[in-house]
Design a protein around this motif. Structure first.
Motif, PDB file in Angstrom:
ATOM      1  N   UNK A   8       0.847  -1.195   0.000  1.00  0.00           N
ATOM      2  CA  UNK A   8       0.000   0.000   0.000  1.00  0.00           C
ATOM      3  C   UNK A   8       0.884   1.248   0.000  1.00  0.00           C
ATOM      4  N   UNK A   9       0.392   2.341  -0.602  1.00  0.00           N
ATOM      5  CA  UNK A   9       1.170   3.569  -0.606  1.00  0.00           C
ATOM      6  C   UNK A   9       1.563   3.965   0.814  1.00  0.00           C
ATOM      7  N   UNK A  14       6.271  -2.082   5.321  1.00  0.00           N
ATOM      8  CA  UNK A  14       6.166  -3.148   4.312  1.00  0.00           C
ATOM      9  C   UNK A  14       7.285  -3.010   3.271  1.00  0.00           C
ATOM     10  N   UNK A  15       7.586  -1.795   2.876  1.00  0.00           N
ATOM     11  CA  UNK A  15       8.696  -1.610   1.929  1.00  0.00           C
ATOM     12  C   UNK A  15      10.014  -2.063   2.557  1.00  0.00           C
ATOM     13  N   UNK A  44       3.330   7.551  -7.437  1.00  0.00           N
ATOM     14  CA  UNK A  44       2.535   6.517  -8.116  1.00  0.00           C
ATOM     15  C   UNK A  44       2.596   5.190  -7.373  1.00  0.00           C
ATOM     16  N   UNK A  45       3.382   5.141  -6.294  1.00  0.00           N
ATOM     17  CA  UNK A  45       3.591   3.897  -5.533  1.00  0.00           C
ATOM     18  C   UNK A  45       4.105   2.792  -6.441  1.00  0.00           C
TER      19      UNK A  45
END
Ligand code: HJL
Ligand code: ZN
Length: 173
Positions: A8-9, A14-15, A44-45
């Protein structure tokens, strides 16, 4: 590389977890850390590039591999590589980018800042933990980024897992 992600953006944890999965591909060596890095367009993720320690030939760092690969995708001779205004480049790295290397190779801070000279500004660097003072004393990477106007953000919660991967192959004392 520009792939839609299932992250999710702005889900920074998580990244970072994704960067940590990349770090596990790095070989275990007693003379450096195993690190993973991910370059993302935050607007834009989308995932722009990835890297891990020693992914590219030679004694290469994760951030260096990630940025060098991105350069390879985007650089067309004679073209303007300016980051379009609809993009915002941010770098995730499990370990604070280095400002000094025991080998004397170019530190990743220089590579990150050199992107700006090519009009490819990296706006923020999200980091999982500071570099342990093991090889080069205190790493001034975060300070150098802030001095240069690049936001440096420590995302908390993964420090232990990151250091476990980073130091695999190191002698225990
Ligand atoms: C970061 C990496 C990596 C390090 N740090 N941010 N990404 N390997 O991929 C930092 C550590 C250096 C040592 C040895 N590691 O790697 O300080 O041989 O690995 O140039 O100083 O230097 P070399
Ligand atoms: Zn480095």
């Amino acid at each position: 590389m520009s792939a839609p992600l299932s992250i999710a953006p702005l889900d920074h944890a998580a990244y970072l977890r994704y960067a940590l999965t990349l770090a596990e591909f790095a070989p275990e060596r007693p003379t450096n850390f195993r690190v993973g890095a991910v370059l993302v367009d935050e607007l834009s993720n989308s995932l722009l590039s990835t890297g891990y320690t020693m992914e590219l030939p030679g004694n290469t760092h994760a951030e260096q591999c990630c940025l060098q690969k991105y350069n390879g995708f985007t650089q067309t001779p004679g073209s303007d590589n300016t980051v379009p205004s609809e993009q915002k480049l941010v770098l995730y790295t499990t370990l604070e980018p280095c400002n000094k290397r025991a080998s004397g190779n170019t530190p990743c801070i220089e590579t990150i800042l050199s992107f700006r000279a090519q009009n490819m500004q990296i706006s923020k660097v999200y980091v999982g933990t500071k570099e342990p003072e093991k090889f080069v004393g205190e790493n001034e990477g975060s300070k150098k980024l802030e001095q240069a106007g690049v936001e440096y953000l420590h995302i908390r919660g993964l420090e232990e897992a990151i250091l476990k991967v980073a130091t695999a192959g190191h002698a225990t004392s």
